[in-house]
Design an enzyme around this catalytic site. Structure first.
Site, PDB file in Angstrom:
ATOM      1  N   LYS A 195     -14.788 -57.632  34.362  1.00 30.90           N
ATOM      2  CA  LYS A 195     -14.224 -56.616  35.276  1.00 30.90           C
ATOM      3  C   LYS A 195     -13.315 -57.327  36.278  1.00 30.90           C
ATOM      4  CE  LYS A 195     -16.777 -54.194  38.433  1.00 30.90           C
ATOM      5  NZ  LYS A 195     -16.222 -54.642  39.723  1.00 30.90           N
ATOM      6  N   GLU A 198     -10.851 -56.652  39.744  1.00 31.07           N
ATOM      7  CA  GLU A 198     -10.474 -55.745  40.825  1.00 31.07           C
ATOM      8  C   GLU A 198      -8.954 -55.726  41.000  1.00 31.07           C
ATOM      9  OE1 GLU A 198     -12.536 -56.315  44.525  1.00 31.07           O
ATOM     10  OE2 GLU A 198     -14.505 -56.242  43.569  1.00 31.07           O
ATOM     11  N   GLU A 220     -13.842 -46.784  43.111  1.00 27.92           N
ATOM     12  CA  GLU A 220     -14.834 -46.941  44.190  1.00 27.92           C
ATOM     13  C   GLU A 220     -14.263 -46.447  45.515  1.00 27.92           C
ATOM     14  OE1 GLU A 220     -16.657 -50.815  44.470  1.00 27.92           O
ATOM     15  OE2 GLU A 220     -17.648 -50.321  46.370  1.00 27.92           O
ATOM     16  N   ASP A 238     -20.290 -58.620  41.196  1.00 25.82           N
ATOM     17  CA  ASP A 238     -20.306 -59.692  42.201  1.00 25.82           C
ATOM     18  C   ASP A 238     -20.965 -59.198  43.492  1.00 25.82           C
ATOM     19  OD1 ASP A 238     -18.262 -58.077  43.070  1.00 25.82           O
ATOM     20  OD2 ASP A 238     -16.783 -59.671  43.286  1.00 25.82           O
ATOM     21  N   SER A 239     -21.448 -57.950  43.496  1.00 26.64           N
ATOM     22  CA  SER A 239     -22.359 -57.488  44.556  1.00 26.64           C
ATOM     23  C   SER A 239     -23.569 -58.412  44.611  1.00 26.64           C
ATOM     24  CB  SER A 239     -22.796 -56.038  44.302  1.00 26.64           C
ATOM     25  OG  SER A 239     -23.268 -55.877  42.983  1.00 26.64           O
ATOM     26  N   ASP A 275     -18.377 -59.365  36.413  1.00 23.67           N
ATOM     27  CA  ASP A 275     -17.272 -59.388  37.381  1.00 23.67           C
ATOM     28  C   ASP A 275     -16.590 -60.746  37.415  1.00 23.67           C
ATOM     29  OD1 ASP A 275     -16.243 -57.377  39.072  1.00 23.67           O
ATOM     30  OD2 ASP A 275     -18.187 -57.171  40.065  1.00 23.67           O
TER      31      ASP A 275
END
Ligand code: KIV
Length: 269
Positions: free
Chosen positions: A118, A120, A187, A49-50, A88
């Protein structure tokens, strides 16, 4: 390992850890680039999602929507039909309730063609990870500086500096492994935290700003290509000066057009 023998399944990634081999994951958002990364033998493509920051121009990943993720994941899948593609789950797509989270994760596999999603966070996300795995959706975890929590952290700040925070990251990674996550991104944590978390589990870890001891490393593609402007985190390494290369190429095109040199005889019908 050559491009066609490298592991392409989530189970194949464990082989790297068992053999003590390091591996790379790279973010990607479109079909053209996905095909190039696949050709280069990158074993895991991450539709991060960057996307929101590097492609869409948002200041954080928070505004990214499910539709954005499905659209770009589908493009990546078209470019790399056989790759291990992880997508993401964007902010707000999984935090509210299990039913919404399952529906959204399902969309990334069905409509986007992702192999896995993915998610978070540890703690409250562990039950969700277990539920998704139970219904056949492979999950990559993500701990440490989880960018969707930027507002909670008060900025993009290294996490796990205190003993308590470091211990929580190790507890979380163990819980994610038990919940069935096939790998976890670490991260923005001190190298010692990256090492301890990696040693605590049998699943591979993939670091970004987490030191040299994680099983794999991931970089955001525009950072790796030297396309990103402005101050960059310390862990970023640009392998080419892509920004100058693009600028020089379009300037050369512009001056050849102005000089009447392009198109030459070989470019005409
Ligand atoms: O969104 C992303 O690109 C990521 C990587 C930085 C791991 O989550």
């Amino acid at each position: 390992m050559s491009a066609n023998t490298r592991p392409r399944s989530i189970h194949g990634l464990r082989t790297y850890k068992q053999r003590g081999e390091r591996f790379a994951m790279v973010t990607v958002y479109d079909a053209l680039t996905a095909a190039i990364l696949d050709e280069a033998g990158i074993p895991v493509l991450l539709v991060g999602d960057s996307l929101g920051m590097v492609v869409m121009g948002h200041p954080t990943t928070v505004p990214v929507t499910m539709d954005d993720m499905v659209h770009h994941t589908a493009a990546v899948r078209r470019g790399a039909p056989a790759a291990l593609v992880v997508a993401d789950m964007p902010f707000g797509s999984f935090q509210t309730d299990m039913t919404t989270a399952k529906r959204n994760a399902t969309r990334l596999l069905k409509e986007g063609g992702a192999t896995a999603v993915k998610i978070e966070g540890g703690g409250p996300m562990v039950d969700l990870v277990a539920d998704l795995v139970r219904i056949g959706i492979p999950v990559m975890g993500h701990l440490g500086l989880t960018p969707q929590s930027v507002n909670q952290f008060g900025g993009f700040r290294v996490q796990g500096r205190s003993d308590e925070d470091a211990a929580r990251i190790t507890d979380d990674i163990v819980a994610l492994e038990q919940a069935g996550a096939f790998t976890v991104v670490l991260e923005g944590v001190p190298s010692g935290v990256g090492r301890r978390a990696t040693e605590a589990v049998d699943i591979p870890t993939i670091g970004i700003g987490a030191g040299p001891d994680t099983d794999g490393q991931v970089l955001v593609l525009p950072d790796l290509l030297g396309l990103t402007d402005g101050p960059l985190p310390r862990f970023v390494k640009a392998y080419v000066d892509g920004r100058s290369m693009i600028r020089d190429a379009v300037k050369a095109f512009q001056s050849e057009v102005a000089a009447g040199e392009y198109p030459g005889p070989e470019h005409r019908y």
